[in-house]
Design a protein around this motif. Structure first.
Motif, mmCIF file in Angstrom:
data_model
loop_
_atom_site.group_PDB
_atom_site.id
_atom_site.type_symbol
_atom_site.label_atom_id
_atom_site.label_comp_id
_atom_site.label_asym_id
_atom_site.label_seq_id
_atom_site.Cartn_x
_atom_site.Cartn_y
_atom_site.Cartn_z
ATOM 1 N N GLU A 199 0.835 -1.203 0.000
ATOM 2 C CA GLU A 199 0.000 0.000 0.000
ATOM 3 C C GLU A 199 0.873 1.258 0.000
ATOM 4 O O GLU A 199 0.585 2.239 -0.705
ATOM 5 N N ALA A 200 1.939 1.240 0.806
ATOM 6 C CA ALA A 200 2.828 2.401 0.898
ATOM 7 C C ALA A 200 3.501 2.669 -0.433
ATOM 8 O O ALA A 200 3.684 3.834 -0.830
ATOM 9 N N ARG A 201 3.873 1.619 -1.142
ATOM 10 C CA ARG A 201 4.495 1.800 -2.460
ATOM 11 C C ARG A 201 3.519 2.440 -3.445
ATOM 12 O O ARG A 201 3.880 3.298 -4.239
ATOM 13 N N ARG A 202 2.264 1.982 -3.362
ATOM 14 C CA ARG A 202 1.269 2.529 -4.282
ATOM 15 C C ARG A 202 1.013 4.003 -4.020
ATOM 16 O O ARG A 202 0.724 4.769 -4.932
ATOM 17 N N THR A 203 1.098 4.380 -2.742
ATOM 18 C CA THR A 203 0.874 5.789 -2.397
ATOM 19 C C THR A 203 2.174 6.582 -2.343
ATOM 20 O O THR A 203 2.165 7.759 -1.985
ATOM 21 N N GLN A 204 3.305 5.886 -2.626
ATOM 22 C CA GLN A 204 4.624 6.528 -2.695
ATOM 23 C C GLN A 204 4.953 7.283 -1.419
ATOM 24 O O GLN A 204 5.356 8.442 -1.431
ATOM 25 N N ASP A 212 17.958 -11.331 4.604
ATOM 26 C CA ASP A 212 17.772 -10.230 3.669
ATOM 27 C C ASP A 212 16.380 -10.245 3.070
ATOM 28 O O ASP A 212 15.813 -11.290 2.784
ATOM 29 N N THR A 213 15.822 -9.070 2.858
ATOM 30 C CA THR A 213 14.558 -8.951 2.162
ATOM 31 C C THR A 213 14.739 -9.391 0.716
ATOM 32 O O THR A 213 15.649 -8.931 0.035
ATOM 33 N N PRO A 214 13.858 -10.295 0.218
ATOM 34 C CA PRO A 214 14.031 -10.794 -1.149
ATOM 35 C C PRO A 214 13.552 -9.796 -2.191
ATOM 36 O O PRO A 214 12.691 -10.078 -2.994
ATOM 37 N N SER A 215 14.064 -8.615 -2.146
ATOM 38 C CA SER A 215 13.694 -7.574 -3.103
ATOM 39 C C SER A 215 14.825 -6.566 -3.167
ATOM 40 O O SER A 215 15.476 -6.284 -2.173
ATOM 41 N N ASN A 216 15.064 -6.032 -4.332
ATOM 42 C CA ASN A 216 16.099 -5.009 -4.479
ATOM 43 C C ASN A 216 15.598 -3.627 -4.072
ATOM 44 O O ASN A 216 16.380 -2.701 -3.932
ATOM 45 N N LYS A 217 14.284 -3.506 -3.917
ATOM 46 C CA LYS A 217 13.716 -2.216 -3.561
ATOM 47 C C LYS A 217 13.722 -2.058 -2.040
ATOM 48 O O LYS A 217 13.420 -2.991 -1.318
ATOM 49 N N PRO A 218 14.055 -0.868 -1.538
ATOM 50 C CA PRO A 218 13.996 -0.651 -0.089
ATOM 51 C C PRO A 218 12.573 -0.830 0.416
ATOM 52 O O PRO A 218 11.613 -0.383 -0.216
ATOM 53 N N ARG A 219 12.426 -1.491 1.555
ATOM 54 C CA ARG A 219 11.107 -1.678 2.141
ATOM 55 C C ARG A 219 10.640 -0.390 2.801
ATOM 56 O O ARG A 219 11.395 0.285 3.488
ATOM 57 N N LEU A 220 9.372 -0.048 2.611
ATOM 58 C CA LEU A 220 8.789 1.108 3.282
ATOM 59 C C LEU A 220 8.218 0.715 4.638
ATOM 60 O O LEU A 220 8.204 1.515 5.564
ATOM 61 N N LYS A 221 7.724 -0.508 4.735
ATOM 62 C CA LYS A 221 7.224 -1.054 5.989
ATOM 63 C C LYS A 221 7.982 -2.353 6.247
ATOM 64 O O LYS A 221 8.039 -3.227 5.377
ATOM 65 N N ARG A 222 8.560 -2.481 7.431
ATOM 66 C CA ARG A 222 9.469 -3.599 7.708
ATOM 67 C C ARG A 222 8.964 -4.447 8.874
ATOM 68 O O ARG A 222 8.270 -3.959 9.768
ATOM 69 N N PHE A 223 9.387 -5.706 8.850
ATOM 70 C CA PHE A 223 9.082 -6.629 9.932
ATOM 71 C C PHE A 223 10.372 -7.309 10.372
ATOM 72 O O PHE A 223 11.008 -8.024 9.598
ATOM 73 N N VAL A 224 10.776 -7.054 11.615
ATOM 74 C CA VAL A 224 11.997 -7.626 12.188
ATOM 75 C C VAL A 224 11.587 -8.670 13.221
ATOM 76 O O VAL A 224 10.781 -8.385 14.123
ATOM 77 N N TYR A 225 12.147 -9.871 13.107
ATOM 78 C CA TYR A 225 11.726 -10.986 13.955
ATOM 79 C C TYR A 225 12.938 -11.662 14.572
ATOM 80 O O TYR A 225 13.860 -12.091 13.875
ATOM 81 N N TYR A 226 12.938 -11.746 15.899
ATOM 82 C CA TYR A 226 14.027 -12.383 16.627
ATOM 83 C C TYR A 226 13.667 -13.827 16.981
ATOM 84 O O TYR A 226 12.547 -14.102 17.443
#
Length: 354
Positions: A68-73, A97-111
């Protein structure tokens, strides 16, 4: 089931739009899913096991909001770096690593604790799904994990460890293991209203016990609160409903473990922290979470073959095993039983393999 009428609330069929999260995770994560993207935190931080259903559900909701964030830039912070709190294996970059070359706008970090070799070599199940959705996995040593998040005996805290600094101060959100926090309340309140509405129409004033498996006891606790409030309102309105109580079946630890988990959550979310205000709990001792047994597999097959109900083998089938072992009996024999089918079916294939 075995000559007794059981109502089954099919929350396994419930799905959040876009993210497709189902079951009790759809209930627990409803409030996050409904947040407008501009109000959604840039980083969600959580912890738990490497095959957790909550882990993959959070990854799906965050991926939905990232899309959604990408669509709304929306603007993003390219300098983000998750907080490192323990040892990591240098050979695990492919999982982190995130499986994308694009920077994530919304991230999920899991320990989680350092992965066993078979999962490092060949990720599968929920771990594979979550990492493919962009989850950033942070592996730490068992000692560091226990220090920050508690042991399996004590359980975790609703609040983040003080030493764990937020990845983005002011725009990070902490979600405890199993979504054991106030985030879950909105969806569970809706569940309570659905149950009360159904029982007012179908219950004929009979008492009802709502039975569900309990890990952290989050759904059971919030469901008990909401149903008590609804029954007070109905009583004041002189609108017959019949007494509805909640009974949680411990699946992760024994009864005392589940009680401690719910007491801590109750206090942290404005409750009394008094045991008498908690849901009823089935008495369970010496239970090992996730241990495959023939009795659990027999229960799985009986419910599937005779009743067309698929159960997961970590919560659903163990809960039904205990229910069937008890003879589906409760102290008051006139009480009707409603079982909440919490879903969690994504991991059945790996569970059956075990």
């Amino acid at each position: 089931v075995r000559d007794r009428c059981i109502y089954i609330k099919r929350d396994d069929l419930l799905r959040l739009p876009d993210s497709n999260v189902n079951g009790n995770k759809a209930r627990k994560l409803l409030s996050l899913s409904l947040l407008p993207v501009e109000d959604f935190p840039d980083v969600i931080v959580s912890y738990g096991g490497p095959q957790s259903n909550s882990m993959v559900a959070l990854a799906a909701v965050v991926k939905q909001k990232d899309d959604e964030a990408r669509r709304t830039q929306q603007p993003h912070n390219e300098n983000y770096e998750p907080e490192d709190i323990g040892e990591e294996d240098d050979n695990e970059d492919s999982l982190r690593d995130t499986p994308s070359n694009k920077p994530r706008l919304k991230r999920f970090v899991y320990y989680t604790k350092k992965l066993p070799r078979h999962l490092r070599d060949q990720p599968c199940g929920n771990l594979l799904r979550a990492t493919s959705l962009g989850m950033e996995l942070r592996q730490i040593s068992p000692d560091a994990y226990k220090h920050f998040f508690g042991s399996e005996v004590d359980g975790g805290s609703v609040f983040p460890p003080k030493e764990l600094l937020p990845p983005l101060p002011g725009n990070s959100a902490w979600v405890p293991q199993g979504v054991a926090c106030g985030v879950a309340n909105l969806g569970v309140c809706r569940l309570a209203h659905e149950i009360a509405s159904f029982w007012q129409q179908q219950g004929k004033g009979k008492p009802l016990v709502v039975v569900l498996p309990g890990g952290t006891g989050t759904v059971a606790l919030f469901l008990q609160r909401a149903l008590c409030e609804i029954q007070k309102i109905k009583s004041n309105q002189k609108s017959p409903l019949g007494h509805i109580s909640v009974c949680a079946i411990p699946c992760v630890g024994d009864t005392s473990y589940l009680c401690r988990q719910m007491l801590g959550l109750d206090l942290a979310t404005g409750g009394s922290g008094v045991e008498k205000d908690l849901p009823n709990m089935m008495e369970v001792v010496n239970q090992r979470f996730g241990e495959p047994t023939k009795e659990i597999l027999d229960t799985f097959n009986e419910m599937k073959n005779e009743h067309g109900v698929f159960l997961d083998l970590l919560y659903g089938a163990p809960a039904w095993t205990l229910l069937l072992r008890s003879g589906l009996a409760f102290p008051q024999d006139d009480r009707q039983i409603m079982y909440i089918h919490c879903g969690g079916l994504e991991g059945i294939s790996t569970q059956l393999t075990r």
